[in-house]
Scaffold this motif. Structure first.
Motif, PDB file in Angstrom:
ATOM      1  N   ARG A 155      39.031  58.709  50.922  1.00 25.81           N
ATOM      2  CA  ARG A 155      38.453  57.999  52.063  1.00 25.81           C
ATOM      3  C   ARG A 155      39.483  57.056  52.667  1.00 25.81           C
ATOM      4  O   ARG A 155      40.391  56.589  51.990  1.00 25.81           O
ATOM      5  CB  ARG A 155      37.182  57.271  51.675  1.00 25.81           C
ATOM      6  N   VAL A 156      39.298  56.799  53.934  1.00 23.57           N
ATOM      7  CA  VAL A 156      40.195  55.885  54.635  1.00 23.57           C
ATOM      8  C   VAL A 156      39.350  54.732  55.169  1.00 23.57           C
ATOM      9  O   VAL A 156      38.325  54.951  55.817  1.00 23.57           O
ATOM     10  CB  VAL A 156      40.911  56.581  55.810  1.00 23.57           C
ATOM     11  N   VAL A 157      39.772  53.523  54.856  1.00 22.09           N
ATOM     12  CA  VAL A 157      39.088  52.345  55.381  1.00 22.09           C
ATOM     13  C   VAL A 157      40.052  51.643  56.334  1.00 22.09           C
ATOM     14  O   VAL A 157      41.218  51.428  56.004  1.00 22.09           O
ATOM     15  CB  VAL A 157      38.657  51.397  54.238  1.00 22.09           C
ATOM     16  N   GLY A 158      39.580  51.355  57.518  1.00 20.33           N
ATOM     17  CA  GLY A 158      40.387  50.617  58.497  1.00 20.33           C
ATOM     18  C   GLY A 158      39.857  49.197  58.597  1.00 20.33           C
ATOM     19  O   GLY A 158      38.652  48.995  58.726  1.00 20.33           O
ATOM     20  N   LEU A 159      40.751  48.234  58.509  1.00 16.60           N
ATOM     21  CA  LEU A 159      40.353  46.836  58.620  1.00 16.60           C
ATOM     22  C   LEU A 159      41.084  46.221  59.813  1.00 16.60           C
ATOM     23  O   LEU A 159      42.313  46.292  59.899  1.00 16.60           O
ATOM     24  CB  LEU A 159      40.726  46.064  57.350  1.00 16.60           C
ATOM     25  N   ILE A 160      40.326  45.637  60.725  1.00 17.18           N
ATOM     26  CA  ILE A 160      40.944  45.032  61.896  1.00 17.18           C
ATOM     27  C   ILE A 160      40.459  43.593  62.053  1.00 17.18           C
ATOM     28  O   ILE A 160      39.337  43.350  62.506  1.00 17.18           O
ATOM     29  CB  ILE A 160      40.612  45.845  63.163  1.00 17.18           C
TER      30      ILE A 160
ATOM     31  N   LEU B 205      51.315  57.138  60.832  1.00 18.33           N
ATOM     32  CA  LEU B 205      50.289  56.990  59.800  1.00 18.33           C
ATOM     33  C   LEU B 205      49.509  58.287  59.600  1.00 18.33           C
ATOM     34  O   LEU B 205      49.144  58.638  58.475  1.00 18.33           O
ATOM     35  CB  LEU B 205      49.341  55.835  60.147  1.00 18.33           C
ATOM     36  N   LEU B 206      49.269  59.014  60.678  1.00 16.90           N
ATOM     37  CA  LEU B 206      48.590  60.311  60.541  1.00 16.90           C
ATOM     38  C   LEU B 206      49.442  61.270  59.719  1.00 16.90           C
ATOM     39  O   LEU B 206      48.947  61.996  58.857  1.00 16.90           O
ATOM     40  CB  LEU B 206      48.287  60.906  61.925  1.00 16.90           C
TER      41      LEU B 206
ATOM     42  N   SER C   7      40.608  58.025  65.374  1.00 17.33           N
ATOM     43  CA  SER C   7      40.161  59.008  66.368  1.00 17.33           C
ATOM     44  C   SER C   7      40.595  60.419  65.981  1.00 17.33           C
ATOM     45  O   SER C   7      39.971  61.392  66.371  1.00 17.33           O
ATOM     46  CB  SER C   7      40.699  58.645  67.752  1.00 17.33           C
ATOM     47  N   ALA C   8      41.690  60.525  65.212  1.00 14.64           N
ATOM     48  CA  ALA C   8      42.240  61.847  64.885  1.00 14.64           C
ATOM     49  C   ALA C   8      41.912  62.301  63.462  1.00 14.64           C
ATOM     50  O   ALA C   8      42.280  63.404  63.075  1.00 14.64           O
ATOM     51  CB  ALA C   8      43.750  61.836  65.091  1.00 14.64           C
ATOM     52  N   LEU C   9      41.231  61.485  62.689  1.00 16.33           N
ATOM     53  CA  LEU C   9      40.993  61.839  61.288  1.00 16.33           C
ATOM     54  C   LEU C   9      40.182  63.126  61.080  1.00 16.33           C
ATOM     55  O   LEU C   9      40.430  63.853  60.123  1.00 16.33           O
ATOM     56  CB  LEU C   9      40.312  60.680  60.545  1.00 16.33           C
ATOM     57  N   PRO C  10      39.204  63.441  61.947  1.00 15.35           N
ATOM     58  CA  PRO C  10      38.415  64.648  61.673  1.00 15.35           C
ATOM     59  C   PRO C  10      39.260  65.911  61.564  1.00 15.35           C
ATOM     60  O   PRO C  10      38.853  66.866  60.908  1.00 15.35           O
ATOM     61  CB  PRO C  10      37.470  64.733  62.878  1.00 15.35           C
ATOM     62  N   ALA C  11      40.443  65.931  62.164  1.00 16.75           N
ATOM     63  CA  ALA C  11      41.280  67.136  62.098  1.00 16.75           C
ATOM     64  C   ALA C  11      42.053  67.242  60.788  1.00 16.75           C
ATOM     65  O   ALA C  11      42.687  68.251  60.531  1.00 16.75           O
ATOM     66  CB  ALA C  11      42.250  67.154  63.277  1.00 16.75           C
ATOM     67  N   LEU C  12      42.022  66.195  59.962  1.00 11.50           N
ATOM     68  CA  LEU C  12      42.886  66.210  58.788  1.00 11.50           C
ATOM     69  C   LEU C  12      42.228  66.671  57.488  1.00 11.50           C
ATOM     70  O   LEU C  12      42.910  67.075  56.567  1.00 11.50           O
ATOM     71  CB  LEU C  12      43.496  64.824  58.544  1.00 11.50           C
ATOM     72  N   ALA C  13      40.931  66.589  57.389  1.00 14.80           N
ATOM     73  CA  ALA C  13      40.230  66.995  56.158  1.00 14.80           C
ATOM     74  C   ALA C  13      40.857  66.348  54.926  1.00 14.80           C
ATOM     75  O   ALA C  13      41.378  67.019  54.043  1.00 14.80           O
ATOM     76  CB  ALA C  13      40.232  68.513  56.024  1.00 14.80           C
TER      77      ALA C  13
END
Ligand code: BES
Ligand code: MN
Ligand code: ZN
Length: 559
Positions: free
Chosen positions: A356-361, A534-535, A346-352
């Motif tokens: 790439r980040v892949v999330g696995l759930i 993690l952020l 949810s917060a990734l757009p602020a980090l530039a």
């Protein structure tokens, strides 16, 4: 909650409450506190002389000055100057925000605590103040018929100096994003299991991905069968709510032109299985101030992938190896790892980020239904390893085994899994730190540093080969549960088998995901632990990628 940063004079602003930090000890008031004191004809100084206000760490005193623009004044103790750090500022801001909320202030205005005479870096102080206020004001009221005092709707950080305010802006935006991510993770983990089944989690993941500009694919049973995810499927078999495997992808937006657009997640799958599609969206940079400037072009190659894996057990009864009744309700939070990963997205757009980040759930409900996995059953994980299930309550490592197998096909530059994995880690570390397991010293150092900076602490635990024999099976390659002693280490060594030679770290957050007692920045219940850590780690990794001393420079780079 709305967060704003304003340049101006706090004594002329308007807010339901003004929060002022007070240092302990005899030094005269300074900064905003002194300015207010002057406006109030020395009232604060008088209270200090009388000992009604001491500045002791976390002390809160409310004044009701006849001051129409700010009818309430919350004085919060910052403790002694020598002991003041970002963590203390975060906690003090949290205590003050909670107090402001409880007296129905509705909004607060404050300054960056500790930045002036406190001696802290202004950006660090501003970020910690905002983060603390947002975390402290959090309450989970979705199921209450009477939500109590009105929520705190607005936090305004006021800075006198224009240049300082400008310098603070990116840090404040990042802090607000990270605190919001934590609150989102808390909401998810506080939601009862009845209302957050694996498909419910997938629905929330879709919303979050949509807002963040990430792509998402949710694999159902047939797709997981084709991939050979026998371990995850087995955990889900005892529940009428089907398991699923959620794949999110966020293409870094901070890389040079074209780089982010042309990338796809490529997973080698058996015929018939679908691969996650590439991101169709356009540029989603929301906040130009946070962009990595072209001059700091990333040295990490644009194809680099960082994988975050979050355990998504939406309720853990233990299965046939049923848990005792005490505190079983807390097992609605057994998807706290997944919640942290979704908070991060949810917060990734602020980090530039330049990678790439892949999330696995991997998500399932661990239930003792009539089709449930039984002790003694043998399952085959995605990588072909056979596992004898000696305890159906050691389900987390089963679904993580399949997620790690999936991650390997992405050839990631780093993988971090985050999971409420063992009660044993709580016996070792209590509620002060999560357990960190990794064989990679650089990754360990980076994660520990991010933990210290974010206030979400990690403590490194051993991952010695000596643990491995206990997890070997007689009838299958591995067992999923062995001795009680060293349980968290045994779980980690089990995971290591599936991580293979990836640069990988495992975070066991079972002791940190749930607060049994209240702390200034944590209400009782889910803590959202891990999202901020993690952020912080990702954004540090992004800056490291942009500095010349780190990583291999691409041949064409013009420096
Ligand atoms: N979800 C639990 C771990 C847990 C316990 C999380 C307490 C939060 C608070 C996990 O699935 C589990 O049941 N682990 C077992 C493993 C054992 C059977 C080897 C445990 O820790 O008891
Ligand atoms: Mn369990
Ligand atoms: Zn569990």
């Amino acid at each position: 909650m709305e967060v704003t940063l304003k340049r101006g004079d706090i004594t002329t602003g308007r807010a339901g409450a003004v929060v002022l930090g007070i240092l302990e000890g005899g030094a005269p008031l300074d900064g905003a506190a002194a300015a207010f004191d002057r406006r109030l004809s020395g009232a604060i100084a008088r209270l200090r002389r009388r000992g009604d206000v001491t500045g002791r760490f976390l002390e809160t005193v409310v004044l009701y000055p006849a001051w129409p623009r700010a009818p309430r004044l919350v004085l919060v103790g910052l403790g002694r100057r020598a002991e003041l750090d970002a963590a203390r500022v975060r906690l003090a801001a949290a205590a003050a925000a909670r107090r402001a909320r409880d007296i129905g202030a509705g909004s607060l205005a404050t300054v960056a605590h500790g930045a002036g005479r406190g001696g802290l870096n202004a950006e660090v102080a501003a970020a910690a103040t905002v983060e603390g206020a947002m975390l402290g004001a959090y309450r989970f009221t979705a199921y209450r018929s009477d939500a109590g005092a009105r929520p705190l709707e607005r936090v305004e950080l006021v800075e006198r100096d224009a240049a300082a305010a400008e310098a603070m802006a990116p840090a404040v935006a990042r802090a607000a994003g990270a605190a919001r991510a934590t609150c989102l993770a808390r909401d998810l983990a506080n939601t009862p299991g009845q209302d957050l089944t694996p498909d419910g989690l997938a629905a929330r993941a879709r919303e979050i991905a949509g807002l963040a500009g990430a792509t998402i694919e949710v694999l159902g049973i047939p797709q997981m069968e084709r991939l050979g995810m026998g371990a995850l499927l087995a955990v889900g078999r005892g529940s009428p709510h089907e398991p699923c495997f959620i794949v999110l992808e966020y293409s870094g937006t901070g890389s040079r032109a074209g780089g982010a657009r042309s990338r796809t997640v490529e997973v080698a799958v058996r015929p018939g299985a679908r691969v996650p599609r590439r991101d169709p969206r356009g540029d989603t940079r929301r906040d130009a101030r946070l962009r990595v400037s072209p001059a700091r072009a990333p040295r990490e190659t644009p194809r680099d992938t960082v994988v975050l894996i979050g355990k998504g057990v939406t309720f853990d009864t233990g299965g046939i190896s049923l848990k005792p009744r005490e505190n079983m309700h807390r097992m609605k939070g057994d998807m706290s790892g997944a919640a942290a990963v979704l908070g991060v997205f949810s917060a990734l757009p602020a980090l530039a980020l330049p990678f790439r980040v892949v999330g696995l759930i991997p998500s399932a409900e661990n239930m003792p239904g009539s089709r449930a996995l039984k002790p003694g059953d043998i399952v085959r994980a995605l990588d072909g390893t056979t596992i004898e299930v000696t305890n159906t309550d050691a389900e987390g490592r089963l679904l993580l085994a399949d997620a790690l197998g999936y991650a390997r096909r992405l050839a990631p530059a780093a993988v971090v899994d985050i999971a409420t994995l063992t009660g044993s880690i709580t016996l070792a570390l209590g509620h002060a730190a999560a357990g960190l397991f990794t064989g990679d010293d650089r990754l360990a150092d980076a994660l520990i540093a991010a933990g210290e900076a974010s206030g979400e602490r990690l403590w490194r635990m051993p991952l010695w080969d000596a643990y491995a024999p206990e997890m070997r099976g007689d009838t299958a390659d591995l067992v999923n549960s062995a001795a009680r002693e060293g349980g968290a280490c045994l779980a980690a060594i089990f995971l290591r088998h599936f991580a293979g030679d990836m640069p990988w770290a495992h975070l066991d957050i079972a002791g940190m995901a749930w607060a049994g007692s209240e702390r200034p920045h944590e209400a009782r219940g889910a803590t959202g632990f891990g999202a901020r850590l993690l952020l912080e780690w990702l954004s540090r990794r992004a800056s490291a990628a942009a500095t010349p001393t780190w990583g291999a420079a691409p041949a064409s780079s013009a420096v």
